[in-house]
Design a protein around this motif. Structure first.
Motif, mmCIF file in Angstrom:
data_model
loop_
_atom_site.group_PDB
_atom_site.id
_atom_site.type_symbol
_atom_site.label_atom_id
_atom_site.label_comp_id
_atom_site.label_asym_id
_atom_site.label_seq_id
_atom_site.Cartn_x
_atom_site.Cartn_y
_atom_site.Cartn_z
ATOM 1 N N ASN A 206 30.941 -28.249 12.165
ATOM 2 C CA ASN A 206 31.400 -28.275 13.556
ATOM 3 C C ASN A 206 32.833 -28.821 13.647
ATOM 4 N N LEU A 207 33.693 -28.350 12.740
ATOM 5 C CA LEU A 207 35.094 -28.762 12.715
ATOM 6 C C LEU A 207 35.989 -27.557 12.937
ATOM 7 N N SER A 208 37.111 -27.804 13.573
ATOM 8 C CA SER A 208 38.112 -26.750 13.673
ATOM 9 C C SER A 208 38.789 -26.619 12.309
ATOM 10 N N GLN A 209 39.494 -25.523 12.121
ATOM 11 C CA GLN A 209 40.231 -25.318 10.878
ATOM 12 C C GLN A 209 41.231 -26.449 10.676
ATOM 13 N N SER B 244 44.403 -21.421 6.301
ATOM 14 C CA SER B 244 44.381 -20.131 6.970
ATOM 15 C C SER B 244 44.705 -19.004 5.996
ATOM 16 N N SER B 245 45.720 -19.202 5.164
ATOM 17 C CA SER B 245 46.093 -18.186 4.170
ATOM 18 C C SER B 245 44.973 -17.930 3.172
ATOM 19 N N LEU B 246 44.265 -18.987 2.784
ATOM 20 C CA LEU B 246 43.134 -18.847 1.868
ATOM 21 C C LEU B 246 42.018 -18.034 2.513
ATOM 22 N N GLU B 247 41.702 -18.353 3.758
ATOM 23 C CA GLU B 247 40.631 -17.651 4.462
ATOM 24 C C GLU B 247 40.940 -16.169 4.637
ATOM 25 N N LYS B 248 42.198 -15.856 4.837
ATOM 26 C CA LYS B 248 42.603 -14.465 5.027
ATOM 27 C C LYS B 248 42.763 -13.712 3.708
ATOM 28 N N GLY B 249 42.675 -14.429 2.590
ATOM 29 C CA GLY B 249 42.812 -13.807 1.284
ATOM 30 C C GLY B 249 44.254 -13.554 0.876
ATOM 31 N N HIS B 250 45.198 -14.235 1.525
ATOM 32 C CA HIS B 250 46.611 -14.059 1.203
ATOM 33 C C HIS B 250 47.045 -14.865 -0.014
#
Length: 61
Positions: free
Chosen positions: A5-8, A23-29
């Protein structure tokens, strides 16, 4: 992050990493660095073996 229950932003701050990197990791960048994996394990007890292989439990107990 949803399970906790945490924001990024909060998730990244607790680990001491930049939210943009997460964010870059989550997007696969980009791929996670050794430092990121260590922070993930140290902060959230993530099972690094599971992260690499998908075998075992996601969290070390």
């Amino acid at each position: 992050m949803d399970i906790l229950n945490l924001s990024q932003r909060e998730f990244a701050q607790r680990m001491g990493v930049a939210q943009g990197n997460l964010s870059s990791l989550e997007k696969g960048h980009q791929l996670p660095s050794c430092f990121f994996l260590w922070c993930l394990h140290a902060t959230y007890q993530a099972n690094v073996h599971w992260l690499f292989t998908g075998v075992g439990e996601p969290v070390v107990k």
